[in-house]
Motif scaffolding. Structure first.
Motif, PDB file in Angstrom:
ATOM      1  N   TYR A 275     114.065  31.146  -4.907  1.00  0.00           N
ATOM      2  CA  TYR A 275     114.072  29.706  -4.683  1.00  0.00           C
ATOM      3  C   TYR A 275     114.551  29.471  -3.255  1.00  0.00           C
ATOM      4  N   LEU A 276     113.667  28.969  -2.409  1.00  0.00           N
ATOM      5  CA  LEU A 276     113.927  28.911  -0.983  1.00  0.00           C
ATOM      6  C   LEU A 276     114.303  27.532  -0.460  1.00  0.00           C
ATOM      7  N   ALA A 277     113.846  26.482  -1.149  1.00  0.00           N
ATOM      8  CA  ALA A 277     114.108  25.113  -0.696  1.00  0.00           C
ATOM      9  C   ALA A 277     113.968  24.181  -1.892  1.00  0.00           C
ATOM     10  N   LYS A 278     114.444  22.960  -1.740  1.00  0.00           N
ATOM     11  CA  LYS A 278     114.340  21.975  -2.815  1.00  0.00           C
ATOM     12  C   LYS A 278     112.885  21.540  -2.997  1.00  0.00           C
ATOM     13  N   SER A 279     112.509  21.372  -4.248  1.00  0.00           N
ATOM     14  CA  SER A 279     111.155  20.935  -4.605  1.00  0.00           C
ATOM     15  C   SER A 279     111.146  19.417  -4.714  1.00  0.00           C
ATOM     16  N   THR A 280     111.044  18.754  -3.561  1.00  0.00           N
ATOM     17  CA  THR A 280     111.223  17.301  -3.492  1.00  0.00           C
ATOM     18  C   THR A 280     109.924  16.501  -3.542  1.00  0.00           C
ATOM     19  N   THR A 281     108.769  17.179  -3.627  1.00  0.00           N
ATOM     20  CA  THR A 281     107.475  16.488  -3.652  1.00  0.00           C
ATOM     21  C   THR A 281     106.585  17.146  -4.703  1.00  0.00           C
ATOM     22  N   ASP A 282     105.364  16.648  -4.836  1.00  0.00           N
ATOM     23  CA  ASP A 282     104.361  17.375  -5.601  1.00  0.00           C
ATOM     24  C   ASP A 282     104.249  18.768  -4.983  1.00  0.00           C
ATOM     25  N   LEU A 283     103.810  19.732  -5.788  1.00  0.00           N
ATOM     26  CA  LEU A 283     103.760  21.116  -5.313  1.00  0.00           C
ATOM     27  C   LEU A 283     102.373  21.722  -5.461  1.00  0.00           C
ATOM     28  N   LEU A 284     101.991  22.503  -4.473  1.00  0.00           N
ATOM     29  CA  LEU A 284     100.803  23.333  -4.541  1.00  0.00           C
ATOM     30  C   LEU A 284     101.257  24.712  -4.988  1.00  0.00           C
ATOM     31  N   CYS A 285     100.726  25.191  -6.104  1.00  0.00           N
ATOM     32  CA  CYS A 285     101.067  26.517  -6.616  1.00  0.00           C
ATOM     33  C   CYS A 285      99.874  27.431  -6.387  1.00  0.00           C
ATOM     34  N   THR A 286     100.105  28.563  -5.709  1.00  0.00           N
ATOM     35  CA  THR A 286      99.024  29.492  -5.414  1.00  0.00           C
ATOM     36  C   THR A 286      99.336  30.879  -5.964  1.00  0.00           C
ATOM     37  N   ALA A 287      98.265  31.615  -6.228  1.00  0.00           N
ATOM     38  CA  ALA A 287      98.370  33.006  -6.672  1.00  0.00           C
ATOM     39  C   ALA A 287      97.306  33.796  -5.924  1.00  0.00           C
ATOM     40  N   ASP A 288      97.685  34.989  -5.436  1.00  0.00           N
ATOM     41  CA  ASP A 288      96.763  35.802  -4.644  1.00  0.00           C
ATOM     42  C   ASP A 288      96.951  37.285  -4.942  1.00  0.00           C
TER      43      ASP A 288
ATOM     44  N   THR B 254      97.944  22.067  -8.449  1.00  0.00           N
ATOM     45  CA  THR B 254      99.087  21.236  -8.083  1.00  0.00           C
ATOM     46  C   THR B 254      99.810  20.791  -9.339  1.00  0.00           C
ATOM     47  N   ILE B 255     101.118  20.589  -9.169  1.00  0.00           N
ATOM     48  CA  ILE B 255     101.907  19.946 -10.207  1.00  0.00           C
ATOM     49  C   ILE B 255     102.603  18.753  -9.560  1.00  0.00           C
ATOM     50  N   LYS B 256     102.575  17.666 -10.277  1.00  0.00           N
ATOM     51  CA  LYS B 256     103.161  16.424  -9.772  1.00  0.00           C
ATOM     52  C   LYS B 256     104.670  16.414 -10.000  1.00  0.00           C
ATOM     53  N   LYS B 257     105.380  15.868  -9.040  1.00  0.00           N
ATOM     54  CA  LYS B 257     106.810  15.625  -9.210  1.00  0.00           C
ATOM     55  C   LYS B 257     106.921  14.328 -10.019  1.00  0.00           C
ATOM     56  N   ARG B 258     107.293  14.479 -11.267  1.00  0.00           N
ATOM     57  CA  ARG B 258     107.445  13.324 -12.153  1.00  0.00           C
ATOM     58  C   ARG B 258     108.684  13.525 -12.999  1.00  0.00           C
ATOM     59  N   ARG B 259     109.146  12.479 -13.580  1.00  0.00           N
ATOM     60  CA  ARG B 259     110.419  12.504 -14.306  1.00  0.00           C
ATOM     61  C   ARG B 259     110.510  13.633 -15.344  1.00  0.00           C
ATOM     62  N   ALA B 260     109.427  13.889 -16.041  1.00  0.00           N
ATOM     63  CA  ALA B 260     109.446  14.892 -17.110  1.00  0.00           C
ATOM     64  C   ALA B 260     109.736  16.313 -16.626  1.00  0.00           C
ATOM     65  N   VAL B 261     109.537  16.594 -15.336  1.00  0.00           N
ATOM     66  CA  VAL B 261     109.777  17.944 -14.826  1.00  0.00           C
ATOM     67  C   VAL B 261     110.920  17.995 -13.815  1.00  0.00           C
ATOM     68  N   GLN B 262     111.658  16.901 -13.705  1.00  0.00           N
ATOM     69  CA  GLN B 262     112.765  16.872 -12.748  1.00  0.00           C
ATOM     70  C   GLN B 262     114.069  17.333 -13.390  1.00  0.00           C
ATOM     71  N   ASN B 263     114.939  17.847 -12.544  1.00  0.00           N
ATOM     72  CA  ASN B 263     116.273  18.246 -12.976  1.00  0.00           C
ATOM     73  C   ASN B 263     117.269  17.112 -12.681  1.00  0.00           C
ATOM     74  N   HIS B 264     118.534  17.413 -12.820  1.00  0.00           N
ATOM     75  CA  HIS B 264     119.584  16.396 -12.661  1.00  0.00           C
ATOM     76  C   HIS B 264     119.740  15.904 -11.225  1.00  0.00           C
ATOM     77  N   ILE B 265     119.180  16.613 -10.240  1.00  0.00           N
ATOM     78  CA  ILE B 265     119.288  16.142  -8.847  1.00  0.00           C
ATOM     79  C   ILE B 265     117.971  15.539  -8.344  1.00  0.00           C
ATOM     80  N   GLY B 266     117.006  15.374  -9.250  1.00  0.00           N
ATOM     81  CA  GLY B 266     115.774  14.698  -8.890  1.00  0.00           C
ATOM     82  C   GLY B 266     114.716  15.557  -8.213  1.00  0.00           C
ATOM     83  N   THR B 267     114.866  16.870  -8.279  1.00  0.00           N
ATOM     84  CA  THR B 267     113.836  17.760  -7.737  1.00  0.00           C
ATOM     85  C   THR B 267     113.077  18.385  -8.908  1.00  0.00           C
TER      86      THR B 267
END
Length: 153
Positions: A100-113, A50-63
């Motif tokens: 890019y399919l939707a806005k990343s508005t929360t913490d994210l689960l990143c998976t690889a398979d 997981t990666i947390k949605k925090r200020r350091a990784v947000q863009n100008h629209i807050g995602t």
């Protein structure tokens, strides 16, 4: 078993092991530290963090910024590759294609398979990656291609 996967198995057996391993892994490739990945699961053919949605990784629209998401996806792919690559082979990233399919508005689960058949020979191995919001919406998906070759003797 690679050194990274062996370390994962050893450290995660300890109290707070996943947090400790996440810190160590993010230091191994320091650009991963920018997204502060929290490793959830690593096994052959699958990795999740997981990666947390925090200020350091947000863009100008807050995602969560698209490149930060890709960084998380690459971190997950690296864990999968380390857990899956045969001992007599090595790997290196070759390319990434994502949508890019939707806005990343929360913490994210990143998976690889991957599938076991993907690793039967040397050459290109497609790693399927996804970033998923807390509500289950896939925000980014794609493929990271890694090149697998025999280790030099």
């Amino acid at each position: 078993m690679s050194d990274t996967f062996a370390l994962y198995r050893k450290v995660t057996a300890l109290p707070l092991g996943k947090q400790i391993f996440s810190f160590i892994y993010a230091q191994k490739a320091t650009y991963f530290w920018t997204v502060r990945p929290q490793v959830r699961e690593v096994r052959p053919h699958h990795a999740a963090l997981t990666i947390k949605k925090r200020r350091a990784v947000q863009n100008h629209i807050g995602t969560v910024h698209a490149i930060a998401v890709c960084n998380g996806l690459e971190a997950a792919m690296g864990l999968l590759a380390e857990a899956t690559v045969p001992k007599d082979r090595r790997w290196i990233p070759k390319g990434m294609e994502v949508a890019y399919l939707a806005k990343s508005t929360t913490d994210l689960l990143c998976t690889a398979d991957t599938d076991p058949a993907d690793w039967e020979q040397t050459g290109d191995v497609p790693v399927r990656v996804k970033a998923i919001r807390e509500d289950g919406t896939v925000v980014v998906e794609g493929t990271i291609t890694i090149y697998v070759s025999d280790k030099k003797k």
